[in-house]
Design a protein around this motif. Structure first.
Motif, PDB file in Angstrom:
ATOM      1  N   ASN A 417     143.995 -16.860   3.504  1.00 57.72           N
ATOM      2  CA  ASN A 417     142.566 -16.864   3.237  1.00 57.72           C
ATOM      3  C   ASN A 417     142.198 -16.778   1.636  1.00 57.72           C
ATOM      4  OD1 ASN A 417     141.841 -16.496   5.950  1.00 57.72           O
ATOM      5  ND2 ASN A 417     142.200 -14.352   5.986  1.00 57.72           N
ATOM      6  N   PHE A 418     143.006 -16.148   0.973  1.00 53.91           N
ATOM      7  CA  PHE A 418     142.600 -16.528  -0.648  1.00 53.91           C
ATOM      8  C   PHE A 418     142.835 -17.810  -1.153  1.00 53.91           C
ATOM      9  CE2 PHE A 418     144.855 -16.859  -4.864  1.00 53.91           C
ATOM     10  CZ  PHE A 418     143.653 -16.513  -5.682  1.00 53.91           C
ATOM     11  N   GLN A 419     143.803 -18.496  -0.673  1.00 60.28           N
ATOM     12  CA  GLN A 419     143.990 -19.832  -0.966  1.00 60.28           C
ATOM     13  C   GLN A 419     142.519 -20.922  -0.567  1.00 60.28           C
ATOM     14  OE1 GLN A 419     147.870 -20.269   0.982  1.00 60.28           O
ATOM     15  NE2 GLN A 419     148.836 -20.337  -0.899  1.00 60.28           N
ATOM     16  N   ALA A 420     142.396 -20.869   0.733  1.00 57.98           N
ATOM     17  CA  ALA A 420     141.296 -21.476   1.139  1.00 57.98           C
ATOM     18  C   ALA A 420     139.855 -20.998   0.256  1.00 57.98           C
ATOM     19  CB  ALA A 420     140.875 -20.799   2.631  1.00 57.98           C
ATOM     20  N   SER A 421     139.933 -19.799  -0.113  1.00 61.62           N
ATOM     21  CA  SER A 421     138.838 -19.371  -1.006  1.00 61.62           C
ATOM     22  C   SER A 421     138.634 -20.049  -2.444  1.00 61.62           C
ATOM     23  CB  SER A 421     138.482 -17.838  -1.112  1.00 61.62           C
ATOM     24  OG  SER A 421     139.744 -17.558  -2.146  1.00 61.62           O
ATOM     25  N   ILE A 422     139.904 -20.474  -2.883  1.00 58.55           N
ATOM     26  CA  ILE A 422     139.921 -21.099  -4.175  1.00 58.55           C
ATOM     27  C   ILE A 422     140.113 -22.627  -4.132  1.00 58.55           C
ATOM     28  CG2 ILE A 422     140.421 -19.324  -5.285  1.00 58.55           C
ATOM     29  CD1 ILE A 422     143.461 -20.331  -5.369  1.00 58.55           C
ATOM     30  N   GLY A 423     139.934 -23.112  -2.689  1.00 59.09           N
ATOM     31  CA  GLY A 423     140.005 -24.667  -2.656  1.00 59.09           C
ATOM     32  C   GLY A 423     141.413 -25.293  -2.639  1.00 59.09           C
ATOM     33  N   ALA A 424     142.494 -24.370  -2.560  1.00 57.58           N
ATOM     34  CA  ALA A 424     143.854 -24.762  -2.303  1.00 57.58           C
ATOM     35  C   ALA A 424     144.209 -24.855  -1.066  1.00 57.58           C
ATOM     36  CB  ALA A 424     144.955 -23.720  -3.274  1.00 57.58           C
ATOM     37  N   PRO A 425     145.399 -25.639  -0.992  1.00 59.52           N
ATOM     38  CA  PRO A 425     145.834 -25.722   0.616  1.00 59.52           C
ATOM     39  C   PRO A 425     146.248 -24.195   1.088  1.00 59.52           C
ATOM     40  CG  PRO A 425     147.001 -27.387  -0.910  1.00 59.52           C
ATOM     41  CD  PRO A 425     146.061 -26.521  -1.777  1.00 59.52           C
ATOM     42  N   ALA A 426     145.711 -24.089   2.292  1.00 63.26           N
ATOM     43  CA  ALA A 426     145.999 -22.544   2.722  1.00 63.26           C
ATOM     44  C   ALA A 426     147.486 -22.619   3.718  1.00 63.26           C
ATOM     45  CB  ALA A 426     144.729 -22.361   3.507  1.00 63.26           C
ATOM     46  N   ASP A 427     148.542 -22.706   2.926  1.00 66.29           N
ATOM     47  CA  ASP A 427     149.697 -22.973   3.667  1.00 66.29           C
ATOM     48  C   ASP A 427     150.507 -21.568   3.528  1.00 66.29           C
ATOM     49  OD1 ASP A 427     150.447 -22.777   0.923  1.00 66.29           O
ATOM     50  OD2 ASP A 427     151.312 -24.676   0.462  1.00 66.29           O
ATOM     51  N   GLY A 428     149.905 -20.533   2.820  1.00 65.94           N
ATOM     52  CA  GLY A 428     150.395 -19.154   2.734  1.00 65.94           C
ATOM     53  C   GLY A 428     151.951 -19.111   1.853  1.00 65.94           C
ATOM     54  N   PHE A 429     152.076 -20.074   1.235  1.00 66.81           N
ATOM     55  CA  PHE A 429     153.258 -20.230   0.253  1.00 66.81           C
ATOM     56  C   PHE A 429     153.193 -19.464  -0.819  1.00 66.81           C
ATOM     57  CE2 PHE A 429     156.213 -22.570  -2.492  1.00 66.81           C
ATOM     58  CZ  PHE A 429     157.424 -22.235  -2.066  1.00 66.81           C
TER      59      PHE A 429
END
Length: 441
Positions: A417-429
């Motif tokens: 969810n954090f990655q999605a909020s900054i426009g990064a691939p939301a892959d959980g890595f």
């Protein structure tokens, strides 16, 4: 652990057949050393005498000392339960007389390694040329036993040989602790006494029945024993007498060992004639929110989303259901996992372990290494860094749990969810770059 807690075996987990075996130590920097204590100048390494890292009240040094002082009374108090399981009084006395607690296990049970290995390092260690050569020798030497087992149980011989190789390096790293001493210690001391009481009583049943001798019942600190690392309760459920000699010897009898391991997998739902999964190429811009064990779809549906096999190989069964595993996120290969992969995870509930088993089986069958590269430039975050990452996610409102440095599904979802909020691939890595971004750098 797509983050460390789902990918790698956890010492505290009640694994069906591999509650910590030699694999555990791969991630502490010390599951490929054997399970026996490291020798010191005067013998095995003693208990540290310190409180356990879990903070559990039964793992304080004072609680451990108090329970240890009551050890003999605790063991004797289990006689009525043993009798109800058919253990004779003579055998109960024979097998428990002289037992003493192995307090070093308390340190091992509560260890929280600062550093862990990446999944690619894990695969490099376990799937290597030496182990492959040994595996092929084992498959040839016991061809008749594997033939009979495949016919009787429908379980792929290469999977069984893979488990044998990865759990004990083909019987060379089975552990050297007394299963009775270990399970008795854990049944009377520490934070998992109810679980280990059942394991201890089951070990007594095994000896009482005569399936194994005490000198054969040696293994990991948690009581897993034999080349494919059965816990005593798992032995009771799955061990079979493969050659009809009246004993279920999963330690020194290859026929019983192979048949019992196959019986375990079959009863857990193994699908005969099916593979475990496929390496896949995940397209650019893919929605990694779909990379979730709970979001299974048919292979045909995954293909419509752009997933392909390397070198454009076809999928043989497009109606099979699978879920997507992306252990290195957008930077590494993806895998579509089928029912048999879930069965391997019942054997040991860690995704990296199951991936290693499946891949090693394919290599034994003559298959090739994974095609796509791993992001070897990335390093695993230390436990301190993982704890910081959770705290920063919590501070930003993404993580609702208690930060503990262990990465499970809740942490992975928060990171996505954090990655999605900054426009990064939301892959959980959980990369060092993601940690820096959370730090605001």
């Amino acid at each position: 652990m797509i983050a460390p807690a789902l990918l790698f075996p956890l010492p505290a987990q009640a694994q069906q057949n591999g509650l910590p075996s030699f694999l555990d130590n791969l991630f502490s920097g010390s599951k490929s050393a054997p399970s026996q204590p490291a020798p010191g100048p005067d013998g095995p390494k003693p208990w540290s005498g310190e409180d356990g890292a879990s903070g559990h009240p039964l793992m304080t040094a004072a609680a451990i000392r108090e329970a240890a002082s009551n050890f003999n009374t605790c063991v004797a108090g289990m006689w009525p339960d043993a009798a109800r399981r058919g253990v004779t009084q003579e055998n109960f006395q024979r097998f428990t007389t002289g037992l003493s607690p192995d307090l070093r296990i308390m340190d091992l049970m509560d260890s929280q390694p600062e550093f862990t290995k990446s999944i690619w390092d894990y695969l490099d260690i376990l799937v290597n040329d030496n182990r492959l050569a040994k595996g092929k020798e084992v498959l040839a030497k016991y061809k008749a036993q594997f033939d009979a087992t495949e016919k009787a149980y429908g379980v792929d011989r290469y999977i069984i040989a893979s488990i044998w190789g990865i759990e004990s390096n083909y019987s060379t790293q089975m552990g050297d602790r007394s299963v009775l001493q270990s399970t008795a210690t854990l049944a009377c001391i520490g934070r998992r006494q109810a679980y280990f009481k059942d394991e201890f009583l089951s070990a007594l049943e095994i000896l009482n029945r005569g399936d194994l001798r005490p000198e054969q019942l040696r293994g990991s600190w948690a009581g897993a024993f034999g080349p494919t690392q059965f816990m005593p309760t798992a032995f009771k459920r799955f061990a079979v007498d493969g050659d009809g000699d009246g004993r279920r010897d999963v330690v020194d009898n290859p026929t019983d060992l192979i048949a019992s391991t196959a019986n375990n997998l079959k009863k857990d739902g193994w699908q005969a004639g099916q593979t475990w999964g496929y390496e896949v190429v995940v397209p650019q811009g893919f929605n990694y929110m779909l990379a979730d064990r709970a979001k299974a779809m048919t292979i045909a549906q995954w293909e419509k989303l752009g997933l392909t096999r390397p070198n454009r190989q076809s999928f043989p069964h497009p109606n099979d259901k699978a879920y997507l595993l992306a252990p290195a996120g957008a930077q590494g290969p993806g895998f579509l996992m089928l029912q048999n992969y879930r069965v391997i995870m019942k054997y040991n509930p860690a995704e990296a372990y199951a991936l290693a088993i499946g891949h090693f089986a394919d290599r034994l069958r003559g298959g090739q290494p994974f095609v796509q590269p791993w992001p070897r430039q990335e390093r695993e975050l230390s436990r301190t860094e993982r704890l910081e990452l959770q705290q920063l996610l919590a501070r930003r409102g993404f993580y609702k749990g208690t930060p503990d440095g262990q990465f499970g599904g809740q942490t992975r979802e928060a990171l996505r969810n954090f990655q999605a909020s900054i426009g990064a691939p939301a892959d959980g890595f959980a990369s060092s770059d993601m940690l820096d971004r959370l730090r605001g750098r």
